[in-house]
Design a protein around this motif. Structure first.
Motif, PDB file in Angstrom:
ATOM      1  N   ASN A  18       0.817  -0.994  -0.022  1.00 55.30           N
ATOM      2  CA  ASN A  18       0.086   0.022   0.048  1.00 55.30           C
ATOM      3  C   ASN A  18       0.888   1.310  -0.172  1.00 55.30           C
ATOM      4  O   ASN A  18       0.070   2.326  -0.192  1.00 55.30           O
ATOM      5  N   ILE A  19       2.135   1.045   0.148  1.00 58.20           N
ATOM      6  CA  ILE A  19       2.932   2.390  -0.010  1.00 58.20           C
ATOM      7  C   ILE A  19       3.403   2.938  -1.290  1.00 58.20           C
ATOM      8  O   ILE A  19       3.068   3.756  -1.635  1.00 58.20           O
ATOM      9  N   CYS A  20       3.912   1.755  -1.932  1.00 59.90           N
ATOM     10  CA  CYS A  20       3.913   2.185  -3.451  1.00 59.90           C
ATOM     11  C   CYS A  20       2.765   1.593  -4.556  1.00 59.90           C
ATOM     12  O   CYS A  20       3.167   1.927  -5.551  1.00 59.90           O
ATOM     13  N   LYS A  21       1.745   0.949  -4.091  1.00 55.89           N
ATOM     14  CA  LYS A  21       0.755   0.650  -4.715  1.00 55.89           C
ATOM     15  C   LYS A  21       1.418  -0.430  -5.963  1.00 55.89           C
ATOM     16  O   LYS A  21       0.935  -0.224  -7.018  1.00 55.89           O
ATOM     17  N   ASP A  22       2.496  -1.305  -5.701  1.00 59.68           N
ATOM     18  CA  ASP A  22       2.884  -2.328  -6.275  1.00 59.68           C
ATOM     19  C   ASP A  22       3.791  -1.571  -7.474  1.00 59.68           C
ATOM     20  O   ASP A  22       4.040  -2.291  -8.529  1.00 59.68           O
ATOM     21  N   GLU A  23       4.316  -0.358  -7.360  1.00 67.04           N
ATOM     22  CA  GLU A  23       5.118   0.159  -8.608  1.00 67.04           C
ATOM     23  C   GLU A  23       6.587  -0.204  -8.182  1.00 67.04           C
ATOM     24  O   GLU A  23       7.527   0.481  -9.032  1.00 67.04           O
ATOM     25  N   GLU A  24       6.722  -0.756  -6.979  1.00 67.41           N
ATOM     26  CA  GLU A  24       8.062  -0.818  -6.291  1.00 67.41           C
ATOM     27  C   GLU A  24       8.927   0.333  -6.290  1.00 67.41           C
ATOM     28  O   GLU A  24      10.024   0.316  -5.963  1.00 67.41           O
ATOM     29  N   GLY A  25       8.174   1.583  -6.082  1.00 73.80           N
ATOM     30  CA  GLY A  25       8.933   2.731  -5.855  1.00 73.80           C
ATOM     31  C   GLY A  25       7.993   3.758  -5.795  1.00 73.80           C
ATOM     32  O   GLY A  25       6.745   3.518  -6.049  1.00 73.80           O
ATOM     33  N   TYR A  26       8.534   5.101  -5.334  1.00 77.98           N
ATOM     34  CA  TYR A  26       7.529   5.987  -5.359  1.00 77.98           C
ATOM     35  C   TYR A  26       8.464   7.516  -5.496  1.00 77.98           C
ATOM     36  O   TYR A  26       9.558   7.423  -5.324  1.00 77.98           O
ATOM     37  N   ILE A  27       7.699   8.494  -5.682  1.00 77.25           N
ATOM     38  CA  ILE A  27       8.437   9.992  -5.908  1.00 77.25           C
ATOM     39  C   ILE A  27       8.245  10.684  -4.493  1.00 77.25           C
ATOM     40  O   ILE A  27       7.271  10.682  -4.152  1.00 77.25           O
ATOM     41  N   GLU A  28       9.448  10.887  -4.028  1.00 81.52           N
ATOM     42  CA  GLU A  28       9.357  11.792  -2.911  1.00 81.52           C
ATOM     43  C   GLU A  28       9.804  13.388  -2.903  1.00 81.52           C
ATOM     44  O   GLU A  28      10.668  13.511  -3.863  1.00 81.52           O
ATOM     45  N   ARG A  29       9.081  13.997  -2.615  1.00 79.91           N
ATOM     46  CA  ARG A  29       9.306  15.524  -2.722  1.00 79.91           C
ATOM     47  C   ARG A  29      10.110  16.151  -1.591  1.00 79.91           C
ATOM     48  O   ARG A  29       9.801  15.920  -0.463  1.00 79.91           O
ATOM     49  N   LEU A  30      11.164  16.642  -1.926  1.00 81.81           N
ATOM     50  CA  LEU A  30      12.187  17.242  -0.999  1.00 81.81           C
ATOM     51  C   LEU A  30      12.179  18.902  -1.121  1.00 81.81           C
ATOM     52  O   LEU A  30      12.510  19.324  -2.296  1.00 81.81           O
ATOM     53  N   LYS A  31      12.203  19.613  -0.192  1.00 85.76           N
ATOM     54  CA  LYS A  31      12.146  21.094  -0.240  1.00 85.76           C
ATOM     55  C   LYS A  31      13.643  21.286  -0.332  1.00 85.76           C
ATOM     56  O   LYS A  31      14.648  20.737  -0.254  1.00 85.76           O
ATOM     57  N   ASN A  32      13.840  22.568  -1.436  1.00 84.65           N
ATOM     58  CA  ASN A  32      15.114  22.841  -2.123  1.00 84.65           C
ATOM     59  C   ASN A  32      15.363  24.130  -1.526  1.00 84.65           C
ATOM     60  O   ASN A  32      16.589  24.564  -1.445  1.00 84.65           O
ATOM     61  N   SER A  33      14.448  24.877  -0.947  1.00 84.34           N
ATOM     62  CA  SER A  33      15.045  26.153  -0.216  1.00 84.34           C
ATOM     63  C   SER A  33      13.719  26.559   0.735  1.00 84.34           C
ATOM     64  O   SER A  33      12.726  25.649   0.852  1.00 84.34           O
ATOM     65  N   ASP A  34      13.837  27.719   1.309  1.00 79.07           N
ATOM     66  CA  ASP A  34      12.573  27.932   2.049  1.00 79.07           C
ATOM     67  C   ASP A  34      11.455  28.277   1.301  1.00 79.07           C
ATOM     68  O   ASP A  34      10.368  28.470   1.984  1.00 79.07           O
ATOM     69  N   ASP A  35      11.414  28.540  -0.028  1.00 80.76           N
ATOM     70  CA  ASP A  35      10.202  28.679  -0.812  1.00 80.76           C
ATOM     71  C   ASP A  35       9.328  27.376  -0.675  1.00 80.76           C
ATOM     72  O   ASP A  35       9.812  26.389  -1.237  1.00 80.76           O
ATOM     73  N   PRO A  36       8.228  27.678  -0.306  1.00 81.42           N
ATOM     74  CA  PRO A  36       7.118  26.318  -0.236  1.00 81.42           C
ATOM     75  C   PRO A  36       6.971  25.761  -1.668  1.00 81.42           C
ATOM     76  O   PRO A  36       6.544  24.665  -1.633  1.00 81.42           O
ATOM     77  N   PHE A  37       7.219  26.549  -2.652  1.00 86.55           N
ATOM     78  CA  PHE A  37       6.960  25.842  -4.024  1.00 86.55           C
ATOM     79  C   PHE A  37       8.211  25.440  -4.563  1.00 86.55           C
ATOM     80  O   PHE A  37       8.181  24.987  -5.821  1.00 86.55           O
ATOM     81  N   ASP A  38       9.329  25.640  -3.856  1.00 88.50           N
ATOM     82  CA  ASP A  38      10.623  25.048  -4.749  1.00 88.50           C
ATOM     83  C   ASP A  38      11.011  23.529  -4.005  1.00 88.50           C
ATOM     84  O   ASP A  38      11.449  23.879  -2.894  1.00 88.50           O
ATOM     85  N   TYR A  39      10.952  22.799  -4.854  1.00 89.73           N
ATOM     86  CA  TYR A  39      11.144  21.455  -4.299  1.00 89.73           C
ATOM     87  C   TYR A  39      11.728  20.500  -5.205  1.00 89.73           C
ATOM     88  O   TYR A  39      11.707  20.961  -6.663  1.00 89.73           O
ATOM     89  N   VAL A  40      12.297  19.578  -5.026  1.00 89.43           N
ATOM     90  CA  VAL A  40      12.881  18.510  -5.935  1.00 89.43           C
ATOM     91  C   VAL A  40      11.995  17.333  -5.796  1.00 89.43           C
ATOM     92  O   VAL A  40      11.572  16.860  -4.652  1.00 89.43           O
ATOM     93  N   GLU A  41      11.891  16.532  -6.886  1.00 89.11           N
ATOM     94  CA  GLU A  41      11.531  15.264  -6.863  1.00 89.11           C
ATOM     95  C   GLU A  41      12.624  13.998  -7.025  1.00 89.11           C
ATOM     96  O   GLU A  41      13.421  14.233  -7.834  1.00 89.11           O
ATOM     97  N   ILE A  42      12.352  13.052  -6.126  1.00 91.10           N
ATOM     98  CA  ILE A  42      13.410  12.061  -6.004  1.00 91.10           C
ATOM     99  C   ILE A  42      12.701  10.559  -6.130  1.00 91.10           C
ATOM    100  O   ILE A  42      11.705  10.511  -5.186  1.00 91.10           O
ATOM    101  N   TRP A  43      13.181   9.828  -7.102  1.00 82.67           N
ATOM    102  CA  TRP A  43      12.596   8.377  -6.965  1.00 82.67           C
ATOM    103  C   TRP A  43      13.302   7.628  -5.668  1.00 82.67           C
ATOM    104  O   TRP A  43      14.269   7.597  -5.495  1.00 82.67           O
ATOM    105  N   ARG A  44      12.390   7.061  -5.163  1.00 81.61           N
ATOM    106  CA  ARG A  44      12.983   5.882  -3.830  1.00 81.61           C
ATOM    107  C   ARG A  44      12.340   4.683  -4.083  1.00 81.61           C
ATOM    108  O   ARG A  44      11.067   4.394  -4.414  1.00 81.61           O
ATOM    109  N   ASP A  45      13.191   3.850  -3.987  1.00 82.12           N
ATOM    110  CA  ASP A  45      12.907   2.357  -4.148  1.00 82.12           C
ATOM    111  C   ASP A  45      12.014   1.959  -2.907  1.00 82.12           C
ATOM    112  O   ASP A  45      12.596   2.211  -1.929  1.00 82.12           O
ATOM    113  N   CYS A  46      10.885   1.211  -3.023  1.00 77.19           N
ATOM    114  CA  CYS A  46       9.979   0.676  -1.933  1.00 77.19           C
ATOM    115  C   CYS A  46      11.022  -0.252  -1.473  1.00 77.19           C
ATOM    116  O   CYS A  46      11.563  -1.082  -1.680  1.00 77.19           O
TER     117      CYS A  46
END
Length: 246
Positions: A18-46
């Motif tokens: 139920n974490i990755c919905k059987d995709e074997e991974g998921y995209i995690e959003r990480l803040k890139n600065s103090d700007d709430p709309f500034d973030y990077v997306e990283i693929w994580r293996d489940c």
């Protein structure tokens, strides 16, 4: 007038994870600065990937469900002869001494009397390796060569698989009442010599001693002796070693 509407009930899909919905991974959003709309997306293996990889490796290993139950924990040590205890220690230490990638850098041979637990202990090693996502190919000597002889078209493919497997487990090497044929010796030498030259580990159980293996073919016996020098137990003695007769 009473009216009714037929509503389609949406199908509820069941996911194994139920974490990755059987995709074997998921995209995690990480803040890139103090700007709430500034973030990077990283693929994580489940985490479920590890379990799936182990399952695929177990399926390809040719290890039967019954043999998948063989562990160090359910190997009976109490009351067993010292040589059997030595075999347990050698097998346990073999897994303990794995390198950082969970791959053995040497081979192991448990040789001698039937009924000593050789297959159980090498299966325990195999199951441990597969759980650590290391590939193991199981080859039961008698059944394996019977299959090859019944379908010689598969010979080249089967030998290649045994040469290339990350870890090869040959069970009951040269088992049988009949004299070993030149054909079988030639194929075994091709497997052992390749793995010897490429430094690929092999797990070997056999009722033959090193001397007995050398009587069949000195090139095979001497290579096995060298490959398994640090993890080799000769289980020689009487029927007291055979737990099936207790």
């Amino acid at each position: 007038m009473i009216s009714s509407t037929n509503k389609t009930v949406p199908e509820v899909r069941e996911y194994r994870c139920n974490i990755c919905k059987d995709e074997e991974g998921y995209i995690e959003r990480l803040k890139n600065s103090d700007d709430p709309f500034d973030y990077v997306e990283i693929w994580r293996d489940c985490e479920c990937v590890k379990e799936r990889v182990s399952e695929r490796l177990m399926k390809s290993s040719k290890i039967t469900p019954e043999f998948q139950k063989k562990t160090f924990g359910n190997f009976t040590q109490e009351g067993r002869p010292p040589l059997v205890q030595d075999a347990y220690k050698a097998a346990y230490n073999y897994v303990r001494d794995l390198d950082d990638k969970n791959v053995p850098n040497k081979s192991i041979a448990l040789l001698g009397r039937p009924g000593c637990g050789k297959t159980h202990l090498l299966m325990a090693i195999s199951n441990n390796l597969i759980a650590k996502r290391t590939q193991v190919l199981y080859f039961p000597f008698v059944e394996g060569f019977n299959e090859i002889k019944s379908n010689l078209d598969s010979l080249e493919t089967r030998i290649h698989q045994m040469q290339q497997a990350q870890v090869l487990y040959i069970d009951d090497l040269f088992k049988g009442r009949k004299e070993v044929t030149d054909f079988v010796i030639e194929q075994v030498f091709a497997i052992i010599n390749y793995r010897y030259l490429e430094k690929k580990p092999v797990l070997i159980s056999s009722e033959k001693t090193i001397a007995g293996l050398c009587e069949i073919d000195e090139g095979i016996g001497s290579r096995i002796n060298e490959m398994c020098r640090d993890y080799k137990v000769m289980l020689q003695g009487g029927i007291e070693l055979n737990y099936r007769l207790q």
